[in-house]
Motif scaffolding. Structure first.
Motif, PDB file in Angstrom:
ATOM      1  N   SER A   1       0.843  -1.190   0.000  1.00 54.72           N
ATOM      2  CA  SER A   1       0.000   0.000   0.000  1.00 54.72           C
ATOM      3  C   SER A   1       0.888   1.253   0.000  1.00 54.72           C
ATOM      4  CB  SER A   1      -0.886   0.021   1.245  1.00 54.72           C
ATOM      5  OG  SER A   1      -0.101   0.245   2.402  1.00 54.72           O
ATOM      6  N   TYR A   2       0.284   2.390  -0.295  1.00 54.36           N
ATOM      7  CA  TYR A   2       1.012   3.660  -0.241  1.00 54.36           C
ATOM      8  C   TYR A   2       1.679   3.825   1.121  1.00 54.36           C
ATOM      9  CZ  TYR A   2       1.899   8.610   0.388  1.00 54.36           C
ATOM     10  OH  TYR A   2       2.499   9.800   0.696  1.00 54.36           O
ATOM     11  N   GLN A   3       0.946   3.555   2.196  1.00 51.43           N
ATOM     12  CA  GLN A   3       1.486   3.739   3.541  1.00 51.43           C
ATOM     13  C   GLN A   3       2.680   2.823   3.789  1.00 51.43           C
ATOM     14  OE1 GLN A   3       0.642   6.239   5.541  1.00 51.43           O
ATOM     15  NE2 GLN A   3       2.235   5.615   6.967  1.00 51.43           N
ATOM     16  N   GLU A   4       2.598   1.593   3.333  1.00 49.25           N
ATOM     17  CA  GLU A   4       3.716   0.654   3.497  1.00 49.25           C
ATOM     18  C   GLU A   4       4.929   1.109   2.686  1.00 49.25           C
ATOM     19  OE1 GLU A   4       1.402  -3.575   4.228  1.00 49.25           O
ATOM     20  OE2 GLU A   4       1.496  -2.756   2.187  1.00 49.25           O
ATOM     21  N   GLU A   5       4.680   1.584   1.478  1.00 54.42           N
ATOM     22  CA  GLU A   5       5.774   2.098   0.654  1.00 54.42           C
ATOM     23  C   GLU A   5       6.416   3.316   1.311  1.00 54.42           C
ATOM     24  OE1 GLU A   5       4.094   0.704  -3.714  1.00 54.42           O
ATOM     25  OE2 GLU A   5       3.786   2.778  -3.072  1.00 54.42           O
ATOM     26  N   LYS A   6       5.585   4.214   1.823  1.00 50.28           N
ATOM     27  CA  LYS A   6       6.097   5.414   2.484  1.00 50.28           C
ATOM     28  C   LYS A   6       6.943   5.035   3.691  1.00 50.28           C
ATOM     29  CE  LYS A   6       4.691   9.599   4.904  1.00 50.28           C
ATOM     30  NZ  LYS A   6       3.571  10.416   5.384  1.00 50.28           N
ATOM     31  N   GLU A   7       6.464   4.132   4.519  1.00 55.29           N
ATOM     32  CA  GLU A   7       7.215   3.704   5.699  1.00 55.29           C
ATOM     33  C   GLU A   7       8.552   3.088   5.302  1.00 55.29           C
ATOM     34  OE1 GLU A   7       4.581   1.199   7.973  1.00 55.29           O
ATOM     35  OE2 GLU A   7       3.213   2.866   8.361  1.00 55.29           O
ATOM     36  N   TYR A   8       8.559   2.313   4.222  1.00 58.99           N
ATOM     37  CA  TYR A   8       9.792   1.703   3.738  1.00 58.99           C
ATOM     38  C   TYR A   8      10.794   2.775   3.302  1.00 58.99           C
ATOM     39  CZ  TYR A   8      13.021  -1.139   1.064  1.00 58.99           C
ATOM     40  OH  TYR A   8      14.156  -1.732   0.581  1.00 58.99           O
ATOM     41  N   ILE A   9      10.329   3.747   2.518  1.00 55.15           N
ATOM     42  CA  ILE A   9      11.205   4.818   2.039  1.00 55.15           C
ATOM     43  C   ILE A   9      11.726   5.645   3.217  1.00 55.15           C
ATOM     44  CG2 ILE A   9      11.303   6.952   0.671  1.00 55.15           C
ATOM     45  CD1 ILE A   9      11.275   4.274  -0.993  1.00 55.15           C
ATOM     46  N   LEU A  10      10.858   5.970   4.162  1.00 57.20           N
ATOM     47  CA  LEU A  10      11.307   6.741   5.330  1.00 57.20           C
ATOM     48  C   LEU A  10      12.332   5.951   6.136  1.00 57.20           C
ATOM     49  CD1 LEU A  10       8.004   8.468   6.457  1.00 57.20           C
ATOM     50  CD2 LEU A  10      10.002   9.536   5.394  1.00 57.20           C
ATOM     51  N   MET A  11      12.169   4.643   6.227  1.00 56.06           N
ATOM     52  CA  MET A  11      13.141   3.800   6.923  1.00 56.06           C
ATOM     53  C   MET A  11      14.502   3.895   6.231  1.00 56.06           C
ATOM     54  SD  MET A  11      13.194  -0.337   7.301  1.00 56.06           S
ATOM     55  CE  MET A  11      13.549  -0.472   5.541  1.00 56.06           C
TER      56      MET A  11
ATOM     57  N   PHE B   1      10.751  13.879   2.303  1.00 57.34           N
ATOM     58  CA  PHE B   1       9.815  13.041   1.567  1.00 57.34           C
ATOM     59  C   PHE B   1       8.755  13.876   0.856  1.00 57.34           C
ATOM     60  CE2 PHE B   1       5.870  10.593   1.339  1.00 57.34           C
ATOM     61  CZ  PHE B   1       6.295   9.449   0.682  1.00 57.34           C
ATOM     62  N   HIS B   2       8.274  14.900   1.527  1.00 56.27           N
ATOM     63  CA  HIS B   2       7.186  15.707   0.978  1.00 56.27           C
ATOM     64  C   HIS B   2       7.653  16.898   0.137  1.00 56.27           C
ATOM     65  CE1 HIS B   2       3.803  13.682   2.833  1.00 56.27           C
ATOM     66  NE2 HIS B   2       4.532  13.573   3.923  1.00 56.27           N
ATOM     67  N   GLN B   3       8.865  17.415   0.402  1.00 58.63           N
ATOM     68  CA  GLN B   3       9.232  18.686  -0.208  1.00 58.63           C
ATOM     69  C   GLN B   3      10.419  18.653  -1.165  1.00 58.63           C
ATOM     70  OE1 GLN B   3       9.656  21.622   2.881  1.00 58.63           O
ATOM     71  NE2 GLN B   3       7.563  21.320   3.600  1.00 58.63           N
ATOM     72  N   GLN B   4      11.310  17.685  -1.033  1.00 56.67           N
ATOM     73  CA  GLN B   4      12.524  17.688  -1.861  1.00 56.67           C
ATOM     74  C   GLN B   4      12.235  17.189  -3.276  1.00 56.67           C
ATOM     75  OE1 GLN B   4      15.643  18.891  -1.027  1.00 56.67           O
ATOM     76  NE2 GLN B   4      15.972  18.612  -3.215  1.00 56.67           N
ATOM     77  N   TYR B   5      12.408  18.081  -4.229  1.00 56.83           N
ATOM     78  CA  TYR B   5      12.238  17.717  -5.627  1.00 56.83           C
ATOM     79  C   TYR B   5      13.409  16.832  -6.052  1.00 56.83           C
ATOM     80  CZ  TYR B   5      11.644  18.267 -10.672  1.00 56.83           C
ATOM     81  OH  TYR B   5      11.472  18.041 -12.008  1.00 56.83           O
ATOM     82  N   ILE B   6      13.112  15.720  -6.718  1.00 54.33           N
ATOM     83  CA  ILE B   6      14.135  14.796  -7.189  1.00 54.33           C
ATOM     84  C   ILE B   6      14.186  14.921  -8.710  1.00 54.33           C
ATOM     85  CG2 ILE B   6      14.857  12.380  -7.297  1.00 54.33           C
ATOM     86  CD1 ILE B   6      13.088  11.940  -4.760  1.00 54.33           C
ATOM     87  N   PRO B   7      15.197  15.612  -9.236  1.00 49.74           N
ATOM     88  CA  PRO B   7      15.256  15.845 -10.684  1.00 49.74           C
ATOM     89  C   PRO B   7      15.209  14.556 -11.513  1.00 49.74           C
ATOM     90  CG  PRO B   7      16.830  17.240  -9.562  1.00 49.74           C
ATOM     91  CD  PRO B   7      16.282  16.287  -8.531  1.00 49.74           C
ATOM     92  N   ALA B   8      15.845  13.512 -11.039  1.00 49.79           N
ATOM     93  CA  ALA B   8      15.870  12.253 -11.793  1.00 49.79           C
ATOM     94  C   ALA B   8      14.471  11.662 -11.971  1.00 49.79           C
ATOM     95  CB  ALA B   8      16.776  11.249 -11.096  1.00 49.79           C
TER      96      ALA B   8
ATOM     97  N   LEU C   1       5.439   8.137  -5.150  1.00 48.57           N
ATOM     98  CA  LEU C   1       4.627   7.053  -4.604  1.00 48.57           C
ATOM     99  C   LEU C   1       3.158   7.224  -4.968  1.00 48.57           C
ATOM    100  CD1 LEU C   1       6.038   6.320  -1.036  1.00 48.57           C
ATOM    101  CD2 LEU C   1       6.668   5.321  -3.238  1.00 48.57           C
ATOM    102  N   SER C   2       2.678   8.442  -4.909  1.00 51.10           N
ATOM    103  CA  SER C   2       1.271   8.707  -5.238  1.00 51.10           C
ATOM    104  C   SER C   2       0.952   8.336  -6.682  1.00 51.10           C
ATOM    105  CB  SER C   2       0.934  10.182  -5.010  1.00 51.10           C
ATOM    106  OG  SER C   2       1.000  10.486  -3.635  1.00 51.10           O
ATOM    107  N   ASN C   3       1.968   8.401  -7.544  1.00 47.74           N
ATOM    108  CA  ASN C   3       1.778   8.093  -8.955  1.00 47.74           C
ATOM    109  C   ASN C   3       2.193   6.665  -9.308  1.00 47.74           C
ATOM    110  OD1 ASN C   3       0.737  10.642  -9.700  1.00 47.74           O
ATOM    111  ND2 ASN C   3       2.789  11.494  -9.651  1.00 47.74           N
ATOM    112  N   GLY C   4       2.435   5.848  -8.285  1.00 44.81           N
ATOM    113  CA  GLY C   4       2.736   4.444  -8.523  1.00 44.81           C
ATOM    114  C   GLY C   4       4.167   4.144  -8.941  1.00 44.81           C
ATOM    115  N   HIS C   5       5.104   5.028  -8.594  1.00 45.51           N
ATOM    116  CA  HIS C   5       6.489   4.856  -9.015  1.00 45.51           C
ATOM    117  C   HIS C   5       7.413   4.447  -7.866  1.00 45.51           C
ATOM    118  CE1 HIS C   5       5.364   6.323 -12.915  1.00 45.51           C
ATOM    119  NE2 HIS C   5       4.888   7.440 -12.377  1.00 45.51           N
ATOM    120  N   PHE C   6       6.937   3.547  -7.028  1.00 45.56           N
ATOM    121  CA  PHE C   6       7.746   3.064  -5.903  1.00 45.56           C
ATOM    122  C   PHE C   6       9.058   2.471  -6.396  1.00 45.56           C
ATOM    123  CE2 PHE C   6       9.125  -0.577  -3.350  1.00 45.56           C
ATOM    124  CZ  PHE C   6       9.424   0.060  -2.156  1.00 45.56           C
TER     125      PHE C   6
END
Length: 65
Positions: A2-12, A28-35, A44-49
């Motif tokens: 789920s989104y929440q599980e993916e988010k927790e994994y990335i934050l870890m 997680f919420h504010q840093q733009y990732i140029p790549a 994550l919201s767009n399914g790009h985990f």
């Protein structure tokens, strides 16, 4: 996952690279990732985990964005 599980994994993954969990959450919420053309949250919201996870794996071993 789920989104929440993916988010927790990335934050870890990124919390050890930051000062604390609050800074990791802010990144997680504010840093733009140029790549990826978006923030981690947007990726994550767009399914790009997998793309985000691959990007962070490269950074973790000393790669460049």
């Amino acid at each position: 996952m789920s989104y929440q599980e993916e988010k927790e994994y990335i934050l870890m993954l990124i919390t050890p690279w930051t000062v604390n969990e609050t800074e990791a959450e802010t990144w997680f919420h504010q840093q733009y990732i140029p790549a990826l053309g978006c923030t981690a949250n947007e990726a994550l919201s767009n399914g790009h985990f997998d793309a985000l996870n691959n990007y962070l794996s490269i950074i973790e071993v000393g790669g460049y964005a």
